[in-house]
Scaffold this motif. Structure first.
Motif, PDB file in Angstrom:
ATOM      1  N   ASP A  25       0.918  -1.412  -0.101  1.00  0.00           N
ATOM      2  CA  ASP A  25      -0.006  -0.130   0.130  1.00  0.00           C
ATOM      3  C   ASP A  25       1.110   1.474   0.035  1.00  0.00           C
ATOM      4  OD1 ASP A  25       0.761  -0.522   2.612  1.00  0.00           O
ATOM      5  OD2 ASP A  25      -1.041   0.198   3.675  1.00  0.00           O
ATOM      6  N   VAL A  26       2.034   1.320   0.829  1.00  0.00           N
ATOM      7  CA  VAL A  26       2.975   2.329   0.680  1.00  0.00           C
ATOM      8  C   VAL A  26       3.592   2.559  -0.412  1.00  0.00           C
ATOM      9  CG1 VAL A  26       4.901   3.411   1.731  1.00  0.00           C
ATOM     10  CG2 VAL A  26       3.212   2.145   3.118  1.00  0.00           C
ATOM     11  N   VAL A 320       8.207   8.827   4.126  1.00  0.00           N
ATOM     12  CA  VAL A 320       7.043   8.227   5.012  1.00  0.00           C
ATOM     13  C   VAL A 320       7.145   8.508   6.300  1.00  0.00           C
ATOM     14  CG1 VAL A 320       5.811   5.943   5.367  1.00  0.00           C
ATOM     15  CG2 VAL A 320       6.996   6.159   3.148  1.00  0.00           C
ATOM     16  N   ASN A 321       5.996   8.920   6.952  1.00  0.00           N
ATOM     17  CA  ASN A 321       5.969   9.153   8.387  1.00  0.00           C
ATOM     18  C   ASN A 321       6.752  10.170   8.692  1.00  0.00           C
ATOM     19  OD1 ASN A 321       4.062   7.276   8.939  1.00  0.00           O
ATOM     20  ND2 ASN A 321       5.500   5.432   9.173  1.00  0.00           N
ATOM     21  N   SER A 330       1.137   1.251  11.486  1.00  0.00           N
ATOM     22  CA  SER A 330       1.362  -0.216  11.892  1.00  0.00           C
ATOM     23  C   SER A 330       0.182  -0.963  11.827  1.00  0.00           C
ATOM     24  CB  SER A 330       2.205  -0.402  13.095  1.00  0.00           C
ATOM     25  OG  SER A 330       3.571   0.041  13.264  1.00  0.00           O
ATOM     26  N   SER A 331       0.061  -2.181  11.312  1.00  0.00           N
ATOM     27  CA  SER A 331      -1.246  -2.859  11.048  1.00  0.00           C
ATOM     28  C   SER A 331      -2.318  -2.248  10.361  1.00  0.00           C
ATOM     29  CB  SER A 331      -1.451  -3.553  12.284  1.00  0.00           C
ATOM     30  OG  SER A 331      -0.414  -4.372  12.794  1.00  0.00           O
ATOM     31  N   GLY A 332      -2.389  -0.982   9.788  1.00  0.00           N
ATOM     32  CA  GLY A 332      -3.243  -0.204   9.522  1.00  0.00           C
ATOM     33  C   GLY A 332      -3.128   0.493   8.151  1.00  0.00           C
ATOM     34  N   PRO A 333      -3.622   1.511   7.855  1.00  0.00           N
ATOM     35  CA  PRO A 333      -3.577   2.140   6.493  1.00  0.00           C
ATOM     36  C   PRO A 333      -2.464   3.102   6.304  1.00  0.00           C
ATOM     37  CG  PRO A 333      -5.361   3.538   8.070  1.00  0.00           C
ATOM     38  CD  PRO A 333      -4.652   2.131   8.678  1.00  0.00           C
ATOM     39  N   ALA A 334      -2.282   3.301   5.045  1.00  0.00           N
ATOM     40  CA  ALA A 334      -1.546   4.298   4.681  1.00  0.00           C
ATOM     41  C   ALA A 334      -2.156   5.403   3.747  1.00  0.00           C
ATOM     42  CB  ALA A 334      -0.327   3.809   3.628  1.00  0.00           C
TER      43      ALA A 334
END
Length: 465
Positions: A25-26, A320-321, A330-334
């Motif tokens: 996704d990233v 990123v971030n 983490s374990s979530g969306p981008a």
């Protein structure tokens, strides 16, 4: 740095992760953004980095302290993993060498690992084809007292020249980047570039420039005019480089690698307490960007395009971030931050040649830069197509932009980044709160185009002719 790699591009437990642990996704957002070049393995981080920690079996790699950001580096992602990610992303890698705690031999060793065909000790350890990296940064921000291994201009200039000549003995066609000033407010700015280039002029191709901007003390007027400072930075460095060339009687031209630039709320980071624990991938400077920040990023892109005769490489830091256009949990969306959009549109639409245009604009007063133009713009052209990028720096008033082109222009597409709330942001819960909107306040009368830009706005307008 922070969660740029671990928890950013790399998270093996994420549902979208591939066999190498990279989040798809990233990766999809990196491709959409139009990124073509990534500087690796970092800025301040690189001055304490031992590249050989990141090769060989992952389970046997050492965990090291990163003094730059007071964190632990597991070396789970090293050269080979990153190069596989870069191949997926379709990006070129600009490799940054550690000239803080290391020197000529280590630079030659990592070059051998990266680029040497098989048949030597380090190329055989790599296995497979050479990576063919052509751009190398000779250290990072060595003028900064915060830098591990900080040096004077003379010390660094000697080391950069020695390293560059050694690398050219291994591979003559490399593009090599000497460290310029960390920002134009450094007390050694100008003098640093002059000294370094006098020592290394014939051995390098670029001098680097770094700049970050924020609205200091709530001064939005100056913040919106940040590109004025970037313009001055570029013209000052090119003048210094050309002056050195004249003194050395050299016909060679040094270009600029603006390999760190962005909006960064640096004062928040500087005022934060110093960490006491050593963590893996701590949350570091994860700024939330709003509409105004995105408009400023768009205006900085205008400046970089305007100076593309001398700024021939540039990197928005980070990806990123960490002060980044892309966020991921983490374990979530981008999702896309507001600053993602001007970069993505400029990357897609700024094709062909940059035109030398003249702008006639009203001005407004700023505490930092004096009177500056309300409107800034740049245009790119290729046969049959013209794209204009423009920014309105006014906080309160719409401004009309008028320009003429030859032929019978037709509007192909137009995008506007603006909002009634200039502090609006994109979040995990509402990732598309701020997105570019189709720009309709445009009229074409013969060969004349009139555009009304709302306050605090950035626009991209492509015409076919």
């Amino acid at each position: 740095m922070g969660r740029c790699v671990y928890g950013g591009i790399y998270e093996p437990s994420h549902p979208s992760a591939d066999a190498d642990g990279f989040r798809q996704d990233v990766l999809s957002l990196v491709r959409e953004m139009g990124v073509s070049l990534v500087r690796y393995p970092g800025g301040n981080f690189v001055s304490g980095y031992r590249w050989e920690d990141g090769i060989g079996p992952v389970e046997s790699r050492p965990v090291r302290r990163d003094l730059a950001w007071h964190s632990l580096e597991t070396n789970e992602v090293g050269i080979d993993e990153f190069m596989r990610w870069a191949a997926q992303a379709g990006v070129e890698v600009m490799y940054a060498l550690n000239l803080g705690t290391r020197g000529v031999q280590e630079a030659l060793d990592v070059h051998e690992y990266l680029n040497q065909p098989e048949g030597t000790h380090l190329s055989d350890r790599r296995g497979g084809k050479p990576y063919g990296i052509s751009m190398f940064c000779l250290g990072n921000e060595m003028d900064g007292p915060w830098q591990t291994g900080h040096k004077t201009a003379h010390e660094y200039g000697r080391l950069a020249a020695e390293t560059a000549r050694a690398l050219r003995s291994a591979e003559p066609g490399l593009e090599l980047i000497a460290c310029g000033s960390s920002n134009s407010a450094m007390p050694t700015f100008g003098a640093w570039e002059a000294t370094v280039l006098e020592l290394a002029y014939d051995a390098v191709d670029y001098i680097s420039a770094h700049a970050y901007y924020e609205p200091l003390d709530g001064d939005l007027a100056s913040f919106l005019a940040s590109a004025v400072d970037m313009d001055h930075f570029v013209t000052s460095v090119t003048a210094t480089a050309d002056s050195v060339a004249a003194r050395l009687k050299s016909k060679k031209r040094i270009n600029i690698s603006f390999d760190e630039w962005n909006v960064w709320y640096l004062s928040r980071f500087q005022n934060a307490p110093t960490p006491t624990e050593w963590e893996v991938a701590p949350r570091v400077i994860e700024d939330h960007y709003n509409v105004t920040d995105a408009v400023v990023v768009g205006s900085l892109l205008i400046s970089l395009l305007r100076h593309s005769d001398r700024v021939t490489a540039a990197c928005q830091a980070q990806l990123v971030n960490v002060i980044a256009p892309i966020r991921a949990e983490s374990s979530g969306p981008a999702w896309r931050q507001t600053t993602f959009h001007p970069f993505a549109l400029t990357s897609r639409l700024a094709t062909g040649e940059v035109l030398d245009i003249q702008i006639d604009s009203p001005t407004y007063a700023t505490p930092r830069f004096g009177d500056v133009p309300v409107i800034d713009a740049v245009a790119t052209h290729e046969p049959g197509s013209l794209t204009v990028f423009a920014v309105n720096r006014s906080q309160n008033e719409p401004t009309e932009l008028t320009f003429s082109v030859g032929g019978a222009p037709e509007l192909a597409e137009a995008w506007l980044l603006a909002d009634a709330d200039p502090t609006a942001t994109n979040t995990q819960e509402n990732p598309d709160r701020v997105i570019p909107q189709p720009f309709e306040d445009i009229t074409i009368d013969g060969d004349t185009i009139r555009v009304t830009l709302p306050p605090i706005a950035w626009a991209a307008i492509r015409l076919t002719t």
